[in-house]
Design a protein around this motif. Structure first.
Motif, mmCIF file in Angstrom:
data_model
loop_
_atom_site.group_PDB
_atom_site.id
_atom_site.type_symbol
_atom_site.label_atom_id
_atom_site.label_comp_id
_atom_site.label_asym_id
_atom_site.label_seq_id
_atom_site.Cartn_x
_atom_site.Cartn_y
_atom_site.Cartn_z
ATOM 1 N N ASP A 1 0.832 -1.212 0.000
ATOM 2 C CA ASP A 1 0.000 0.000 0.000
ATOM 3 C C ASP A 1 0.867 1.263 0.000
ATOM 4 O OD1 ASP A 1 -2.296 -1.511 0.009
ATOM 5 O OD2 ASP A 1 -2.578 -1.419 2.182
ATOM 6 N N HIS A 2 1.928 1.262 0.809
ATOM 7 C CA HIS A 2 2.803 2.442 0.866
ATOM 8 C C HIS A 2 3.555 2.638 -0.456
ATOM 9 C CE1 HIS A 2 2.023 2.315 5.190
ATOM 10 N NE2 HIS A 2 2.568 3.526 5.265
ATOM 11 N N HIS A 3 3.994 1.551 -1.060
ATOM 12 C CA HIS A 3 4.686 1.681 -2.350
ATOM 13 C C HIS A 3 3.737 2.218 -3.431
ATOM 14 C CE1 HIS A 3 8.274 -0.077 -0.805
ATOM 15 N NE2 HIS A 3 7.841 -1.340 -0.736
ATOM 16 N N ARG A 4 2.505 1.732 -3.433
ATOM 17 C CA ARG A 4 1.537 2.227 -4.437
ATOM 18 C C ARG A 4 1.284 3.720 -4.250
ATOM 19 N NH1 ARG A 4 -1.331 -2.536 -2.855
ATOM 20 N NH2 ARG A 4 -1.022 -4.235 -4.359
ATOM 21 N N GLU A 5 1.151 4.142 -3.003
ATOM 22 C CA GLU A 5 0.941 5.573 -2.756
ATOM 23 C C GLU A 5 2.160 6.381 -3.206
ATOM 24 O OE1 GLU A 5 -0.251 8.657 0.883
ATOM 25 O OE2 GLU A 5 -0.142 6.486 1.280
ATOM 26 N N ALA A 6 3.337 5.854 -2.940
ATOM 27 C CA ALA A 6 4.559 6.539 -3.369
ATOM 28 C C ALA A 6 4.648 6.595 -4.895
ATOM 29 C CB ALA A 6 5.783 5.827 -2.806
ATOM 30 N N LEU A 7 4.246 5.502 -5.564
ATOM 31 C CA LEU A 7 4.292 5.460 -7.026
ATOM 32 C C LEU A 7 3.340 6.500 -7.626
ATOM 33 C CD1 LEU A 7 5.433 4.038 -9.521
ATOM 34 C CD2 LEU A 7 3.545 2.395 -9.354
ATOM 35 N N HIS B 1 12.855 9.451 -11.943
ATOM 36 C CA HIS B 1 13.867 8.754 -11.139
ATOM 37 C C HIS B 1 13.239 8.157 -9.878
ATOM 38 C CE1 HIS B 1 16.124 11.528 -13.695
ATOM 39 N NE2 HIS B 1 17.117 10.681 -13.607
ATOM 40 N N LEU B 2 12.356 8.907 -9.257
ATOM 41 C CA LEU B 2 11.610 8.384 -8.120
ATOM 42 C C LEU B 2 10.721 7.218 -8.560
ATOM 43 C CD1 LEU B 2 10.331 8.444 -5.288
ATOM 44 C CD2 LEU B 2 8.941 10.369 -6.037
ATOM 45 N N GLU B 3 10.053 7.380 -9.696
ATOM 46 C CA GLU B 3 9.122 6.362 -10.173
ATOM 47 C C GLU B 3 9.812 5.012 -10.376
ATOM 48 O OE1 GLU B 3 6.264 5.525 -14.066
ATOM 49 O OE2 GLU B 3 7.039 7.546 -13.694
ATOM 50 N N VAL B 4 10.992 5.023 -11.006
ATOM 51 C CA VAL B 4 11.658 3.757 -11.287
ATOM 52 C C VAL B 4 12.118 3.084 -9.990
ATOM 53 C CG1 VAL B 4 13.982 4.738 -11.628
ATOM 54 C CG2 VAL B 4 13.334 2.632 -12.802
ATOM 55 N N SER B 5 12.539 3.875 -9.004
ATOM 56 C CA SER B 5 12.939 3.297 -7.724
ATOM 57 C C SER B 5 11.757 2.627 -7.033
ATOM 58 C CB SER B 5 13.524 4.398 -6.836
ATOM 59 O OG SER B 5 13.876 3.886 -5.569
ATOM 60 N N VAL B 6 10.615 3.303 -7.041
ATOM 61 C CA VAL B 6 9.436 2.742 -6.367
ATOM 62 C C VAL B 6 8.914 1.522 -7.121
ATOM 63 C CG1 VAL B 6 7.111 3.232 -5.547
ATOM 64 C CG2 VAL B 6 8.863 5.007 -5.427
ATOM 65 N N LEU B 7 9.006 1.531 -8.440
ATOM 66 C CA LEU B 7 8.591 0.349 -9.208
ATOM 67 C C LEU B 7 9.373 -0.883 -8.766
ATOM 68 C CD1 LEU B 7 8.259 1.867 -12.796
ATOM 69 C CD2 LEU B 7 6.450 0.661 -11.551
ATOM 70 N N ASN B 8 10.659 -0.730 -8.588
ATOM 71 C CA ASN B 8 11.461 -1.864 -8.115
ATOM 72 C C ASN B 8 11.079 -2.268 -6.696
ATOM 73 O OD1 ASN B 8 13.190 -2.743 -10.212
ATOM 74 N ND2 ASN B 8 14.499 -0.944 -9.955
ATOM 75 N N ASN B 9 10.847 -1.274 -5.829
ATOM 76 C CA ASN B 9 10.453 -1.588 -4.451
ATOM 77 C C ASN B 9 9.136 -2.360 -4.422
ATOM 78 O OD1 ASN B 9 12.704 -0.197 -3.601
ATOM 79 N ND2 ASN B 9 11.592 1.674 -3.079
ATOM 80 N N LEU B 10 8.163 -1.906 -5.217
ATOM 81 C CA LEU B 10 6.863 -2.578 -5.245
ATOM 82 C C LEU B 10 6.996 -3.984 -5.826
ATOM 83 C CD1 LEU B 10 3.812 -2.489 -4.811
ATOM 84 C CD2 LEU B 10 3.584 -1.336 -7.021
ATOM 85 N N ALA B 11 7.849 -4.136 -6.833
ATOM 86 C CA ALA B 11 8.064 -5.468 -7.406
ATOM 87 C C ALA B 11 8.692 -6.398 -6.371
ATOM 88 C CB ALA B 11 8.947 -5.363 -8.644
#
Length: 810
Positions: free
Chosen positions: A725-731, A741-751
């Protein structure tokens, strides 16, 4: 316009006449002129006060005789007195407003001639008359757009449909270079004469209308009234029962609201229709044999039918030329502000009707390179008020020399070429240079506004010479960035003779945002032009500033060798000139290059050198930012305890300097280190503290990074659903603020979280999306993470570079 050596005498006579009339104010005279014009069917046509004042001012090179005539009426002179006054002032040779002679002709109802791409306009006009019994159709548009051809086709359609038994064509010559326009009385008389209606010798318009109505009882005749200069020509005939009128005009005629009418605005042809016109004249085989050249030809002529047909006939008459030859010829002519003679003549007739100030606005619009300008920008360009610019644009729009679209005021390419040529003859080059400098300065101010609105506390660079730029929100700043990206290279083109400091300021102000939002091609061209312009001006520091901007760009693009060479050269130059702050920026950027290429010890040494100078100089805020980067390097060296200590010091320094964003960033990075040390609870608490700071200071970027770090900490504690849930909100936050740059980092975190939850398909999709975006951004660290995640799922992936140190030396 009239031009004469005795125009000072005209001004003196007007001043004397104004005094005799009780010295009304120029605003009052302007209002009276509006009343005079409204009385003859031109509502809302009052001139500006300044325009009226110009008639009374000595030193004029030309005078608008039609306006002088209206001013005389406003000051109380009758028609005979006006003629006598003009004769005494030496303007007796100036043409009268109308001629009282007009000649009509029968309009053949067979083939209306070559008409391409006008099916919609033709049908709108036909239905207005056939289905709604509208008595007047106004066909309006710029010179050369094909109004007369369309009007003849509409007449053909209406006669063929049985709406009218016959058609009559009358050319009023409203834009003739050699004839005065026929007046309303003459037009009514000509219609009567052609229809064999006998009129009394002194019959006025009303009597003639009555006679025409009696003659047409029970019958309908169609009148094509061509090239009409004023609304009164239409109103003199529109109320005659049995008469339907199709009017063409270059002006936007304002008819009374009580008169039903259909307005059909004719615009240049779309590309497909323009190609069809070319095929119709040249032949389809020749056009289709060179589709690219045909497209270039159509684009260069902007879909203007007159220019297209003239060029097509030239193509047809020169079979030895290729279409590419013709496209090159047209492009070369436009580049030297030349258009075909017939097109030039058509535009020139519209231009001659303009008041001097409005004509100057057109010339300056043609001199600037941007596709569109807002009214505010036109005002800056011309050095006038927004209201004055609005009035000038409205007058130009009324005669179809400019048009408005969703982006602002625009010129047709052929009008731009024509007006540029006129400007080269009428305006000194210095006036054009000054006008462009005013417009460019507005862009500089907006660029700094974008820099600070989007960069916030992340950016420490600011203008050395300017202040007072507008404060805007993020949404408006993004819109300005889009506009600046589209236009900035045009405004710094060497052909515009740009000021070196303005170009370097644009390079500095836009550098961070162009990098952050991946506008790299624009950034490289802008910085390169800034360096070239500064070098040509002998501005050594300006060259270094542009070189630093190119170095920063190379860091963002992971072009490490170029970055090193550029930044090293800039650093040495700044040190030689004693420009300490920008030398420090070079040092920090070189440290980032060293870290990104695995030379962590060198990066740490550079950052410690930088820190020593910042601390010694008492620059606590900058020290906090540099120390945070040092801590990231220490983490890369696997010196986690030292890294955690430096992140804590960085957060404390930022807090003491009031740098809430710096404090939030340091805490986000500290939470990463604490998690790497296995301190999940402390890492979660630190990330939540960073989240609270980000929300308190309204920094969306800190909030997003803190959200995803909370997610990482929750993953470490086993709460994967909450982490997702936190990763989706961050994305969502990262996409909303446009930070890839933020988006790609969060995509990896959510994955990673999906993989922990056993959702292999979602994890694979996330890693692949991250890999694609990382490749686009050249973000090596996240590319490596995505590849490792795919490998953990048993899926192939390629190697990538380490790159988590923020590639942002600003």
């Amino acid at each position: 316009m009239a031009q004469d050596a005795g125009l000072d005498d005209v001004a003196a006579r007007l001043v004397a006449l104004r005094a005799q009339a009780g010295s009304p104010s120029y605003a009052a005279i302007a209002a009276r002129v509006g009343q005079v014009r409204a009385a003859r069917g031109e509502p809302d046509a009052a001139p500006a006060r300044s325009t009226v004042y110009d008639c009374f001012r000595p030193g004029r090179a030309r005078v608008d005789v039609a306006l002088v005539r209206d001013v005389l009426a406003a000051l109380g002179l009758g028609a005979e007195e006006t003629s006598a006054w003009l004769a005494a002032a030496g303007l007796a040779g100036a043409p009268a407003r109308w001629t009282e002679a007009a000649h009509g002709e029968g309009l053949a109802t067979g083939d209306p001639g070559l008409l391409v791409g006008r099916a919609r306009e033709r049908e709108v006009a036909r239905r207005a008359v056939v289905e709604r019994d509208v008595p007047v159709v106004l066909v309006e548009g710029m010179a050369g757009v094909g109004k007369s051809t369309l009007a003849r086709a509409v007449a053909h359609d209406l006669v063929a449909a049985g709406v009218a038994e016959r058609a009559l064509h009358l050319d009023v010559h409203g834009s003739s270079p050699s004839r005065r326009p026929a007046g309303p009385t003459a037009v009514v008389a000509a219609v009567a004469r052609h229809l064999d209606v006998r009129l009394p010798a002194a019959a006025g318009v009303a009597a003639a209308r009555t006679a025409l109505a009696g003659h047409l009882a029970g019958r309908t005749v169609l009148l094509v009234l061509d090239d009409v200069p004023a609304a009164e020509h239409v109103t003199s005939l529109a109320q005659v029962p049995g008469l339907r009128v199709v009017v063409t005009s270059r002006r936007r005629l304002r008819l009374p609201a009580t008169l039903p009418h259909e307005r059909v605005t004719v615009r240049p042809l779309a590309a497909d229709a323009a190609l069809d016109l070319l095929r119709a004249v040249v032949g389809p085989q020749r056009v289709d044999a060179e589709p690219a050249a045909a497209g270039r030809l159509v684009d260069a002529l902007g879909g203007l039918p007159l220019a297209l047909e003239l060029t097509a006939r030239h193509v047809a008459g020169t079979p030895s030329w290729s279409l590419a030859d013709h496209a090159d010829r047209v492009t070369e002519r436009l580049g030297t502000a030349r258009v075909e003679d017939a097109v030039q003549a058509a535009f020139h007739l519209s231009y001659l009707d303009l008041e001097p100030r409005t004509a100057r606005t057109l010339r300056l619009l043609a001199a600037q390179p941007c596709r569109t300008l807002s009214a505010r920008e036109v005002a800056v360009l011309t050095g006038t008020t927004t209201g004055g610019a609005e009035r000038d644009v409205a007058r130009l729009e009324a005669v179809h020399l400019v048009h408005r679209d969703a982006d602002g005021v625009a010129l047709h390419d052929l009008v731009r070429a024509y007006a540029s040529g006129v400007g080269a003859d009428e305006d000194p080059p210095s006036e054009r240079v000054e006008a462009l400098a005013r417009l460019r300065e507005l862009w500089v101010q907006r660029a700094w506004a974008v820099h600070h609105a989007l960069g916030g506390e992340r950016v420490r660079l600011t203008s050395r010479t300017r202040s007072g730029w507008p404060e805007v929100g993020a949404r408006e700043a993004r819109a300005w960035l889009d506009r600046l990206t589209a236009d900035v290279l045009l405004l710094v083109d060497p052909a515009t003779r740009p000021d070196a400091e303005q170009v370097v300021e644009l390079s500095e102000a836009l550098g961070w945002a162009l990098n952050q939002y991946s506008r790299w091609d624009t950034a490289r061209l802008l910085h390169t032009r800034a360096r070239d312009v500064a070098r040509a001006a002998g501005d050594e520091v300006g060259v270094l500033r542009a070189t630093l901007a190119l170095g920063r760009l190379s860091v963002w693009r992971a072009e490490w060798d170029d970055a090193t060479a550029l930044l090293t050269a800039a650093r040495r130059g700044f040190e030689r000139h004693g420009v300490r702050e920008q030398a420090e920026e070079c040092t920090q950027a070189l440290a980032i290059v060293a870290a990104q290429t695995g030379r962590y010890d060198e990066a740490a040494a550079l950052l410690r050198e930088l820190l020593d100078g910042l601390v010694a100089g008492g620059r606590v805020r900058d020290a906090g930012r540099a120390r945070d980067n040092l801590a990231i390097v220490l983490r890369r060296l696997d010196r986690l305890d030292e890294a955690a200590a430096e992140h804590r010091r960085a957060a404390a320094e930022s807090a003491s300097a009031g740098d809430r964003e710096g404090q939030g960033n340091a805490l986000v990075n500290l939470s990463d280190v604490l998690l790497a040390l296995g301190h999940a609870v402390d890492g979660l608490a630190t990330a939540r503290e960073a989240l609270a700071i980000g929300r308190a200071c309204g920094d969306d970027r800190v909030v997003a990074y803190a959200l995803t770090n909370v997610g990482i900490a929750l993953d470490a504690t086993g709460d994967h659903d909450a982490a997702a849930d936190h990763h989706r909100e961050a994305l969502a936050q990262g996409r909303r603020i446009g930070d890839p740059h933020l988006e790609v980092s969060v995509l990896n975190n959510l994955a990673d979280t999906h993989r922990a939850l056993g959702r292999a398909d979602l994890a694979a999709a996330g890693y692949r999306t991250a890999a694609d975006l990382a490749a686009t951004l050249r973000y090596a660290h996240e590319a490596t993470r995505a590849a490792a995640g795919l490998a953990a799922l048993g899926l192939p992936a390629g190697p990538a570079h380490d790159g988590s140190l923020a590639a942002d030396p600003a």
